[in-house]
Design a protein around this motif. Structure first.
Motif, mmCIF file in Angstrom:
data_model
loop_
_atom_site.group_PDB
_atom_site.id
_atom_site.type_symbol
_atom_site.label_atom_id
_atom_site.label_comp_id
_atom_site.label_asym_id
_atom_site.label_seq_id
_atom_site.Cartn_x
_atom_site.Cartn_y
_atom_site.Cartn_z
ATOM 1 N N ARG A 467 42.790 34.468 -2.120
ATOM 2 C CA ARG A 467 43.887 33.639 -2.509
ATOM 3 C C ARG A 467 44.820 34.517 -3.600
ATOM 4 N NH1 ARG A 467 43.025 28.103 -4.999
ATOM 5 N NH2 ARG A 467 45.087 28.205 -5.911
ATOM 6 N N LEU A 468 44.139 35.431 -4.485
ATOM 7 C CA LEU A 468 44.816 36.097 -5.373
ATOM 8 C C LEU A 468 45.393 37.138 -4.679
ATOM 9 C CD1 LEU A 468 45.043 36.967 -8.423
ATOM 10 C CD2 LEU A 468 43.249 38.449 -7.717
ATOM 11 N N TYR A 469 45.059 37.887 -3.757
ATOM 12 C CA TYR A 469 45.714 38.846 -3.265
ATOM 13 C C TYR A 469 46.780 38.406 -2.550
ATOM 14 C CZ TYR A 469 41.608 41.941 -3.747
ATOM 15 O OH TYR A 469 40.597 42.623 -4.652
ATOM 16 N N GLY A 470 46.874 36.954 -1.999
ATOM 17 C CA GLY A 470 48.123 36.418 -1.479
ATOM 18 C C GLY A 470 49.059 36.382 -2.389
ATOM 19 N N PHE A 471 48.651 35.739 -3.524
ATOM 20 C CA PHE A 471 49.787 35.377 -4.604
ATOM 21 C C PHE A 471 50.274 36.833 -5.328
ATOM 22 C CE2 PHE A 471 50.399 34.703 -9.391
ATOM 23 C CZ PHE A 471 51.551 33.864 -8.961
ATOM 24 N N MET A 472 49.387 37.684 -5.219
ATOM 25 C CA MET A 472 49.933 39.298 -5.654
ATOM 26 C C MET A 472 50.983 39.875 -4.670
ATOM 27 S SD MET A 472 46.264 40.945 -7.054
ATOM 28 C CE MET A 472 46.932 42.672 -6.728
ATOM 29 N N LYS A 473 50.947 39.465 -3.381
ATOM 30 C CA LYS A 473 51.937 39.906 -2.332
ATOM 31 C C LYS A 473 53.127 39.050 -2.417
ATOM 32 C CE LYS A 473 48.482 41.914 0.947
ATOM 33 N NZ LYS A 473 47.765 41.683 2.037
ATOM 34 N N GLU A 474 53.325 37.825 -2.699
ATOM 35 C CA GLU A 474 54.172 37.044 -3.241
ATOM 36 C C GLU A 474 55.117 37.489 -4.239
ATOM 37 O OE1 GLU A 474 53.522 32.963 -3.724
ATOM 38 O OE2 GLU A 474 52.035 32.859 -1.874
ATOM 39 N N GLU A 475 54.427 37.850 -5.196
ATOM 40 C CA GLU A 475 55.091 38.343 -6.422
ATOM 41 C C GLU A 475 55.731 39.669 -6.195
ATOM 42 O OE1 GLU A 475 55.675 37.232 -9.769
ATOM 43 O OE2 GLU A 475 55.735 35.384 -8.729
ATOM 44 N N ILE A 476 55.026 40.518 -5.405
ATOM 45 C CA ILE A 476 55.467 41.906 -5.144
ATOM 46 C C ILE A 476 56.680 41.837 -4.340
ATOM 47 C CG2 ILE A 476 54.783 44.173 -3.945
ATOM 48 C CD1 ILE A 476 52.193 43.841 -5.232
ATOM 49 N N ALA A 477 56.620 40.907 -3.106
ATOM 50 C CA ALA A 477 57.681 40.487 -2.478
ATOM 51 C C ALA A 477 58.905 40.436 -3.035
ATOM 52 C CB ALA A 477 57.418 39.732 -1.453
ATOM 53 N N LYS A 478 58.881 39.711 -4.391
ATOM 54 C CA LYS A 478 60.028 39.548 -5.083
ATOM 55 C C LYS A 478 60.443 40.324 -5.859
ATOM 56 C CE LYS A 478 58.434 34.647 -6.181
ATOM 57 N NZ LYS A 478 57.601 33.974 -7.185
ATOM 58 N N GLY A 479 59.791 41.653 -5.890
ATOM 59 C CA GLY A 479 60.065 42.978 -6.584
ATOM 60 C C GLY A 479 59.267 43.090 -7.822
ATOM 61 N N ARG A 480 58.221 42.124 -8.279
ATOM 62 C CA ARG A 480 57.344 42.261 -9.404
ATOM 63 C C ARG A 480 56.536 43.447 -9.127
ATOM 64 N NH1 ARG A 480 60.213 37.764 -9.924
ATOM 65 N NH2 ARG A 480 61.997 39.395 -9.833
ATOM 66 N N GLN A 481 55.587 43.754 -10.282
ATOM 67 C CA GLN A 481 54.528 44.726 -10.260
ATOM 68 C C GLN A 481 53.450 43.880 -11.021
ATOM 69 O OE1 GLN A 481 57.325 47.634 -12.278
ATOM 70 N NE2 GLN A 481 55.935 49.212 -11.432
ATOM 71 N N VAL A 482 52.142 44.385 -10.757
ATOM 72 C CA VAL A 482 50.873 43.765 -11.013
ATOM 73 C C VAL A 482 49.878 44.632 -11.754
ATOM 74 C CG1 VAL A 482 49.037 42.536 -10.153
ATOM 75 C CG2 VAL A 482 51.322 42.468 -8.967
ATOM 76 N N TYR A 483 49.475 44.439 -12.912
ATOM 77 C CA TYR A 483 48.163 45.187 -13.207
ATOM 78 C C TYR A 483 46.935 44.535 -13.023
ATOM 79 C CZ TYR A 483 51.385 46.574 -17.223
ATOM 80 O OH TYR A 483 52.658 47.368 -18.087
ATOM 81 N N VAL A 484 45.793 45.295 -12.440
ATOM 82 C CA VAL A 484 44.710 44.875 -12.610
ATOM 83 C C VAL A 484 43.677 45.568 -13.355
ATOM 84 C CG1 VAL A 484 42.584 44.596 -10.918
ATOM 85 C CG2 VAL A 484 44.970 44.454 -10.010
ATOM 86 N N VAL A 485 43.226 44.841 -14.403
ATOM 87 C CA VAL A 485 42.200 45.509 -15.446
ATOM 88 C C VAL A 485 40.936 45.466 -15.392
ATOM 89 C CG1 VAL A 485 41.985 45.822 -17.826
ATOM 90 C CG2 VAL A 485 44.179 45.551 -16.936
ATOM 91 N N TYR A 486 40.217 46.471 -15.377
ATOM 92 C CA TYR A 486 38.749 46.510 -15.460
ATOM 93 C C TYR A 486 38.027 46.755 -16.957
ATOM 94 C CZ TYR A 486 38.358 45.973 -10.354
ATOM 95 O OH TYR A 486 38.659 45.565 -9.317
ATOM 96 N N PRO A 487 36.966 45.875 -17.230
ATOM 97 C CA PRO A 487 36.454 46.318 -18.409
ATOM 98 C C PRO A 487 35.678 47.733 -18.594
ATOM 99 C CG PRO A 487 34.841 44.896 -17.191
ATOM 100 C CD PRO A 487 36.281 44.930 -16.532
ATOM 101 N N LEU A 488 35.803 48.056 -19.591
ATOM 102 C CA LEU A 488 35.063 49.346 -19.875
ATOM 103 C C LEU A 488 34.416 49.382 -21.201
ATOM 104 C CD1 LEU A 488 36.280 53.083 -18.939
ATOM 105 C CD2 LEU A 488 34.847 52.586 -20.762
#
Ligand code: ADP
Ligand code: MG
Length: 698
Positions: A467-488
Motif C-alpha cells: 500500500r505504501l508503494y502504491g501511495f508513493m507512486k501516486e505522489e510521484i505521478a503528481k510530480g513529487r519526490q520521496v525519501y526512504v530512510v534507514y537507521p544506521l
C-alpha cells in the motif's frame, strides 16, 4: 575542622576497610558525602496490615501474627518450606526455598512475629516468599516500626557485607551524634514564603522519615535547594558577565542590513522572526555583551535571523562568523548565504577541516586584514590560528553539539568578546534550557512561515508495504519526490548496511527503471559519489532517495513530499522529528510514514504515538526528556549541571521555576549578596562555587 568534613573512616562503625570500600565504590570520602548519599527508596514499616486486606499487587507490607504448621513440601529442586502466618483476621502462606533448616529451628509457635515482604500470587492464592521475620515481642521491636531507608550499594560492597542495612546503621550513627549539625543556607524569607522544611530537619527526615508527609517535605526542600543554587549561580554569572565585559556597541543599522532587507530578502519575515530580530538588535546596541539562545523548531527560519544579525555587525565595521557542527551543514549555510547575498558587496568565505591549504592561508590573511566580512565554517573556526581583525558577532548553530568551552573560546578572539547568538537545532525542554543555558537570555521563534501545511504523520506496519508503494507512486505521478530512510546505528553497522542495500533492491524491484529513478546516499560513499547522487535528487532527476540519516541535516528539497522512515522504532524522538523536518518545506501537503514491525516496546509505541499526534518540537522534546532522562539527551551528558543528586528535570518543572524565580528575586533585591540577612547564604554559596565543577558551564 567541622564534624561534617571529617574523613569517613572516623565514623563509628566504619574503620579502614569499610572506608576503602565506601571511597572506591560510592565516592564517599567524608561525613558530608554519606549525608548526601540519599536513600533510593523507603519502605513503610510503620504500618501493620491485617491479613484479610492483602492483595497480590501490594508493594512490600508488614504483618504481625503467629507462625504455625511449618513443613517441607515437594521434591529435590522443587523442595520448599511452607508455613502459615495467622492474625485475628485470617492467615496467609509463607514460603522459603532456601534456609529451611535455620527457619525451622528458630521459629517458635508461641511467639508473635513481625513479617515483612511482598505478597505474590501463586496458583490462585496469595503467599509471601522469603519474608523478613523479626520478633515482635523483643524489647527493641519498635526499631522495626518505622519507614526504612534503602541505599544503593555496589555488588562488590554487598559481597563484603557492606549492604543497605549497614549503611542504615552508619547513617544513623552520623545523624545521632550530638555533634551533628548542619546550617541553614536559605534566607528565612524564602523558607517561610515557600513553606520549606528547615535544612537540618530535611536531612534527618530524608534518611529516617517520621511519616510519609515528612519524607515528601524533606525531598521537596532538598530538591528546591539543589535547583536554587544552580540557578543562583547562573543568574549571578549573568550579572557579573554583564559587569565585566563591555560589549561592542553595534549602534548603526546601515546599508548592508537595509539594502538586503528591502531588496533581496525573498519573503516577508514572520512575526516571530521580527520579534527576535528586535530582541537581538536591543542587545547588540546596549553596550553589554549579548549572550542569547535562539530556539526554534525545524524550518522556523533561524538562518535568516542569523544572517540579518550578522549584517548588523557588518554595518558597524565588524566581522561576523557562523559556526555549524558538521561539514555538510556549514556548506549548506555557505551556499544559502552566498546566494542570498549574491548581489551585495559582502565577502563571505567558508572554512572547514577540508579547506585546501592554499585557500586556508588566503582566508586567514583575509580575516586578519578585515577583507573577509563573514566567515562560515565548522570547529575549524575556533582554532588558535584563526584570528579576526575585529569579530563583532559569533553565531553558533546547533549549540547542543558544541561544548560550552568551545563557546567560551570564541570570546577570546577579541579584546572585547563578540556578541554571541546560539541557535539550537532541536527544541529542548524548558527545564533543560533553563539549566543548561540558564545564564543566557532566551528568544523563541514559535511560528512557522505562512503557507506551510502541517505534515501528516502515519504509523504503518511492514505488512502494509505494498500500500505504501502504491501511495508513493501516486505522489510521484503528481510530480513529487520521496525519501526512504534507514537507521544506521553504530553497533550494528554491518547489519544496517545490509538492510539499506536490501531496501534499495526492494525499491528498485517495485519502481522500475526507466519510469522511476532511484538514488542512494550513505555515509560510506566517496564524497564525490555522494554529492552526485544527492544532486540527482536535488535537481529532481531522481524520484526516490534511499538514504541513511546523513540526510538529517544535509538537504533542502522543497519538492519532496514523503518521508518514509524504516524501522522507525529504532530512532530517538528528536531524530525522527529532525528527519520529518526534511519534508513539508514546499506548498504541497507532505507526509511522514513511520514503518515498523509488529513487535514494539512500550517506549517505542509512545515515541510513534507522539510523532503521529504532534508536529510541535517543544512538545516532542518534553516527551523525549521523560522517556530518556536528561543525561541521555544528545550532547547534554558532558555538562556537569546535570549531575543532580535529588532533583529530576523531567519531573520537577514547577519546582525549578520556583527556584529560578526565588533566585532572581533575591538577586533583584541584593545583587551582590551583601545584605546581613543573606550572610549565611553567601557563606554557603562561596563554598558551593569553590566545590562545583562549573568550569564547563561558562
Ligand atoms: P531552521 O530554523 O530549521 O534553520 P531555515 O532557516 O533553514 O530553518 O529555514 C527553512 C526554510 O524556510 C528555508 O527554505 C527558508 O528560506 C524558509 N523561510 C525562512 N523564513 C521564512 C519566511 N519568513 N517566509 C517564508 N519562508 C521562510
Ligand atoms: Mg538550521
Amino acid at each position: 575542622m567541622s564534624y561534617l568534613k571529617t574523613s569517613i573512616e572516623y565514623l563509628k562503625g566504619v574503620g579502614t576497610a569499610r572506608a576503602e570500600l565506601l571511597k572506591k565504590e560510592l565516592g564517599i570520602f567524608t561525613f558530608t558525602d554519606l549525608l548526601f548519599h540519599f536513600p533510593y527508596r523507603h519502605i513503610d514499616r510503620s504500618q501493620i496490615y491485617a491479613i484479610k486486606d492483602i492483595q497480590a499487587d501490594l508493594p512490600y507490607i508488614q504483618l504481625k501474627g503467629k507462625i504455625t504448621n511449618l513443613h517441607t513440601v515437594g521434591q529435590k529442586k522443587g523442595q520448599r518450606l511452607v508455613g502459615y502466618l495467622t492474625d485475628d483476621s485470617g492467615s496467609v502462606e509463607l514460603v522459603w526455598f532456601q534456609g529451611a533448616k535455620w527457619i525451622k529451628e528458630s521459629i517458635k509457635e508461641a511467639k508473635t512475629y513481625l513479617v515483612f515482604g511482598k505478597p505474590s500470587e501463586f496458583n490462585g492464592s496469595i503467599n509471601m516468599v522469603h519474608p523478613t521475620i523479626d520478633d515482635a515481642d523483643a524489647a527493641d521491636h519498635k526499631k522495626y516500626l518505622h519507614i526504612m531507608p534503602f541505599y544503593s550499594v555496589t555488588e562488590r560492597m554487598r559481597t563484603k557485607g557492606l549492604d543497605s542495612k549497614v549503611l542504615v546503621k552508619l547513617t544513623n550513627n552520623l545523624l545521632a551524634d550530638p555533634k551533628f549539625n548542619i546550617e541553614e543556607n536559605l534566607p528565612n524569607a524564602v523558607i517561610s514564603a515557600l513553606k520549606l522544611m528547615p535544612r537540618k530537619e530535611a536531612f534527618l527526615q530524608i534518611h529516617f522519615p517520621q511519616n510519609a508527609a515528612a519524607l515528601a517535605a524533606a525531598e521537596h526542600r532538598l530538591k528546591f535547594e539543589e535547583l536554587f543554587f544552580i540557578q543562583l549561580r547562573l543568574l549571578r554569572f549573568k550579572i557579573k558577565r554583564k559587569e565585566i565585559y563591555n560589549g561592542i556597541k553595534l549602534e548603526q543599522i546601515g546599508d548592508n542590513f537595509n539594502i538586503f532587507y528591502k531588496s533581496y530578502l525573498p519573503f516577508e519575515l514572520t512575526g516571530a522572526q521580527k520579534r527576535v530580530i528586535k530582541e537581538i538588535r536591543a542587545d547588540v546596541k546596549s553596550g553589554v555583551q549579548m549572550n542569547r539562545l535562539l530556539q526554534g523548531d525545524v524550518g522556523s527560519g533561524k538562518t535568516v535571523v542569523a544572517l540579518l544579525s550578522m549584517l548588523m555587525a557588518l554595518d558597524n565595521g565588524y566581522q561576523a562568523c557562523l559556526m555549524a557542527p558538521t561539514e555538510i551543514l556549514a556548506q549548506q549555510h555557505y551556499q544559502t548565504i552566498c546566494s542570498l547575498l549574491q548581489n551585495m558587496n559582502v565577502c563571505v568565505r567558508l572554512l572547514t577541516g577540508s579547506t585546501k591549504t592554499k585557500d586556508r592561508k588566503e582566508i586567514l590573511e583575509g580575516l586578519a586584514a578585515g577583507n573577509i566580512h563573514m566567515l562560515i565554517g565548522t570547529h575549524a573556526l575556533i582554532e588558535e590560528v584563526v584570528q579576526f581583525k575585529n569579530l563583532g558577532l559569533a553565531v553558533i548553530d546547533e549549540q547542543h553539539r558544541f561544548g560550552v568551552e568551545q563557546r567560551a573560546r570564541l570570546w577570546k578572539k577579541n579584546q572585547f568578546p563578540p556578541h554571541v547568538l546560539v541557535m539550537t537545532a532541536t527544541p529542548i525542554p524548558r527545564t533543560l534550557a533553563m539549566t543548561l543555558y540558564g545564564d543566557l537570555d532566551a528568544s523563541v521563534i514559535d511560528e512557522l512561515p505562512a503557507g506551510r501545511k502541517p505534515i501528516k504523520t502515519l504509523h504503518q506496519f511492514d505488512s502494509n508495504r505494498l500500500r505504501l508503494y502504491g501511495f508513493m507512486k501516486e505522489e510521484i505521478a503528481k510530480g513529487r519526490q520521496v525519501y526512504v530512510v534507514y537507521p544506521l546505528i553504530q553497533e550494528s553497522e554491518k547489519m544496517d548496511y545490509m538492510n539499506l542495500q536490501h531496501g534499495f533492491e526492494e525499491i528498485i524491484k517495485h519502481f522500475e527503471h526507466p519510469t522511476y529513478q532511484v538514488c542512494m546516499v550513505h555515509g560510506k560513499m566517496k564524497p564525490a559519489d555522494k554529492d552526485a547522487e544527492m544532486n540527482r535528487f536535488v535537481k529532481g532527476q531522481a524520484h526516490i532517495m534511499v538514504a541513511t540519516t546523513v540526510i538529517e541535516v544535509g538537504v533542502n528539497v522543497p519538492n519532496a513530499s514523503i518521508m518514509v522512515i524504516e524501522s522507525a522504532e529504532r530512532f530517538g524522538l528528536s531524530q525522527l522529528h529532525q528527519l520529518r523536518g526534511r519534508v513539508g518545506r514546499g506548498a504541497e501537503q507532505s507526509y511522514c510514514i513511520l514503518m515498523t514491525d509488529y513487535k514494539l516496546s512500550t517506549d517505542a509505541k509512545l515515541r510513534l504515538k507522539t510523532m503521529c499526534e504532534t508536529n510541535n518540537g517543544f512538545e516532542i522534546s518534553e516527551v523525549d526528556l521523560r522517556l530518556r532522562g536528561p543525561g541521555e539527551l544528545e550532547g547534554t551528558a558532558q555538562s556537569g549541571v546535570l549531575d543532580l543528586k535529588i532533583a529530576d528535570l523531567a519531573k520537577d518543572q514547577l519546582l525549578l521555576q520556583q527556584a529560578r524565580n526565588a533566585a532572581q528575586d533575591l538577586l533583584d533585591k541584593d545583587p551582590e549578596l551583601k545584605k546581613p540577612e543573606n550572610l549565611q547564604l553567601m557563606h554557603y554559596f562561596a563554598e558551593y562555587n569553590r566545590n562545583a565543577h562549573w568550569g564547563r558551564i561558562s
